[in-house]
Scaffold this motif. Structure first.
Motif, mmCIF file in Angstrom:
data_model
loop_
_atom_site.group_PDB
_atom_site.id
_atom_site.type_symbol
_atom_site.label_atom_id
_atom_site.label_comp_id
_atom_site.label_asym_id
_atom_site.label_seq_id
_atom_site.Cartn_x
_atom_site.Cartn_y
_atom_site.Cartn_z
ATOM 1 N N SER A 58 0.825 -1.209 0.000
ATOM 2 C CA SER A 58 0.000 0.000 0.000
ATOM 3 C C SER A 58 0.861 1.262 0.000
ATOM 4 C CB SER A 58 -0.967 -0.012 1.176
ATOM 5 O OG SER A 58 -0.253 -0.052 2.392
ATOM 6 N N LEU A 59 1.949 1.251 0.735
ATOM 7 C CA LEU A 59 2.840 2.420 0.735
ATOM 8 C C LEU A 59 3.477 2.624 -0.639
ATOM 9 C CD1 LEU A 59 4.609 1.997 4.199
ATOM 10 C CD2 LEU A 59 2.924 3.728 3.565
ATOM 11 N N GLU A 60 3.851 1.548 -1.287
ATOM 12 C CA GLU A 60 4.438 1.650 -2.626
ATOM 13 C C GLU A 60 3.410 2.167 -3.623
ATOM 14 O OE1 GLU A 60 7.485 1.661 -5.279
ATOM 15 O OE2 GLU A 60 7.624 1.229 -3.140
ATOM 16 N N ILE A 61 2.168 1.720 -3.509
ATOM 17 C CA ILE A 61 1.101 2.217 -4.389
ATOM 18 C C ILE A 61 0.895 3.710 -4.192
ATOM 19 C CG2 ILE A 61 -1.411 2.148 -4.768
ATOM 20 C CD1 ILE A 61 0.059 -0.098 -6.125
ATOM 21 N N LEU A 62 0.919 4.164 -2.945
ATOM 22 C CA LEU A 62 0.776 5.597 -2.683
ATOM 23 C C LEU A 62 1.910 6.405 -3.307
ATOM 24 C CD1 LEU A 62 -0.436 5.584 1.034
ATOM 25 C CD2 LEU A 62 -1.762 6.171 -1.008
ATOM 26 N N VAL A 63 3.101 5.919 -3.204
ATOM 27 C CA VAL A 63 4.244 6.623 -3.795
ATOM 28 C C VAL A 63 4.109 6.667 -5.311
ATOM 29 C CG1 VAL A 63 6.737 6.455 -4.194
ATOM 30 C CG2 VAL A 63 5.826 6.116 -1.902
ATOM 31 N N ILE A 64 3.715 5.559 -5.918
ATOM 32 C CA ILE A 64 3.556 5.514 -7.373
ATOM 33 C C ILE A 64 2.445 6.456 -7.821
ATOM 34 C CG2 ILE A 64 2.797 4.028 -9.291
ATOM 35 C CD1 ILE A 64 4.340 1.755 -7.873
ATOM 36 N N LEU A 65 1.320 6.480 -7.105
ATOM 37 C CA LEU A 65 0.219 7.382 -7.456
ATOM 38 C C LEU A 65 0.624 8.845 -7.303
ATOM 39 C CD1 LEU A 65 -2.862 5.540 -5.923
ATOM 40 C CD2 LEU A 65 -2.318 5.887 -8.344
ATOM 41 N N LYS A 66 1.372 9.142 -6.282
ATOM 42 C CA LYS A 66 1.842 10.516 -6.083
ATOM 43 C C LYS A 66 2.753 10.938 -7.234
ATOM 44 C CE LYS A 66 4.430 13.450 -2.969
ATOM 45 N NZ LYS A 66 5.319 13.507 -1.819
ATOM 46 N N GLU A 67 3.672 10.079 -7.620
ATOM 47 C CA GLU A 67 4.560 10.393 -8.743
ATOM 48 C C GLU A 67 3.771 10.528 -10.038
ATOM 49 O OE1 GLU A 67 7.486 7.295 -8.796
ATOM 50 O OE2 GLU A 67 8.551 8.115 -7.051
ATOM 51 N N TRP A 68 2.800 9.651 -10.236
ATOM 52 C CA TRP A 68 1.998 9.690 -11.450
ATOM 53 C C TRP A 68 1.199 10.985 -11.547
ATOM 54 C CZ3 TRP A 68 -3.406 9.193 -12.363
ATOM 55 C CH2 TRP A 68 -3.736 8.967 -13.693
ATOM 56 N N THR A 69 0.531 11.358 -10.458
ATOM 57 C CA THR A 69 -0.258 12.613 -10.478
ATOM 58 C C THR A 69 0.645 13.816 -10.622
ATOM 59 O OG1 THR A 69 -0.276 12.642 -8.064
ATOM 60 C CG2 THR A 69 -2.189 11.699 -9.153
ATOM 61 N N SER A 70 1.816 13.766 -10.016
ATOM 62 C CA SER A 70 2.763 14.876 -10.166
ATOM 63 C C SER A 70 3.211 15.021 -11.612
ATOM 64 C CB SER A 70 3.969 14.647 -9.249
ATOM 65 O OG SER A 70 4.948 15.625 -9.461
ATOM 66 N N ASN A 71 3.479 13.903 -12.268
ATOM 67 C CA ASN A 71 3.871 13.930 -13.669
ATOM 68 C C ASN A 71 2.741 14.396 -14.562
ATOM 69 O OD1 ASN A 71 6.474 13.083 -13.144
ATOM 70 N ND2 ASN A 71 6.010 10.927 -13.474
ATOM 71 N N MET A 72 1.515 14.022 -14.231
ATOM 72 C CA MET A 72 0.376 14.446 -15.046
ATOM 73 C C MET A 72 0.122 15.946 -14.906
ATOM 74 S SD MET A 72 -0.648 11.895 -16.724
ATOM 75 C CE MET A 72 -2.252 12.368 -17.298
ATOM 76 N N CYS A 73 0.340 16.485 -13.734
ATOM 77 C CA CYS A 73 0.123 17.913 -13.517
ATOM 78 C C CYS A 73 1.207 18.759 -14.183
ATOM 79 C CB CYS A 73 0.078 18.231 -12.026
ATOM 80 S SG CYS A 73 -1.363 17.554 -11.195
ATOM 81 N N ASN A 74 2.396 18.208 -14.320
ATOM 82 C CA ASN A 74 3.504 18.964 -14.908
ATOM 83 C C ASN A 74 3.489 18.939 -16.433
ATOM 84 O OD1 ASN A 74 4.530 19.657 -12.414
ATOM 85 N ND2 ASN A 74 5.859 17.862 -12.302
ATOM 86 N N VAL A 75 2.642 18.154 -17.026
ATOM 87 C CA VAL A 75 2.618 18.047 -18.494
ATOM 88 C C VAL A 75 1.920 19.185 -19.087
ATOM 89 C CG1 VAL A 75 1.757 16.686 -20.443
ATOM 90 C CG2 VAL A 75 2.769 15.573 -18.477
#
Length: 75
Positions: A58-75
């Motif tokens: 669950s912690l790894e999923i949270l980290v991956i989702l955070k990175e994914w949303t951060s990348n989507m917002c920066n595009v």
């Protein structure tokens, strides 16, 4: 012929197998280290510690989702 009178092949045969790059290693300590590492790897399985495994998942999923949303917002 080598400086000390032995050929290179004779010196190579005389070297201990555990002599690597100027360091002598004790074969029993190497075997002990491998055994301990194997035991540690065997302990990291879902059916032996399911709650800890789910926690890490669950912690790894949270980290991956955070990175994914951060990348989507920066595009």
């Amino acid at each position: 012929m080598a400086e000390n009178g032995k050929s290179c092949d004779q010196r190579r045969v005389a070297m201990n197998k555990e002599h690597h790059n100027g360091n002598f290693t004790d074969p029993s300590s190497v075997n002990e280290k491998k055994r301990r590492e194997r035991e540690e790897r065997q302990n990291i399985v879902l059916w032996r510690q399911p709650l800890i495994t789910l926690q890490y998942f669950s912690l790894e999923i949270l980290v991956i989702l955070k990175e994914w949303t951060s990348n989507m917002c920066n595009v």
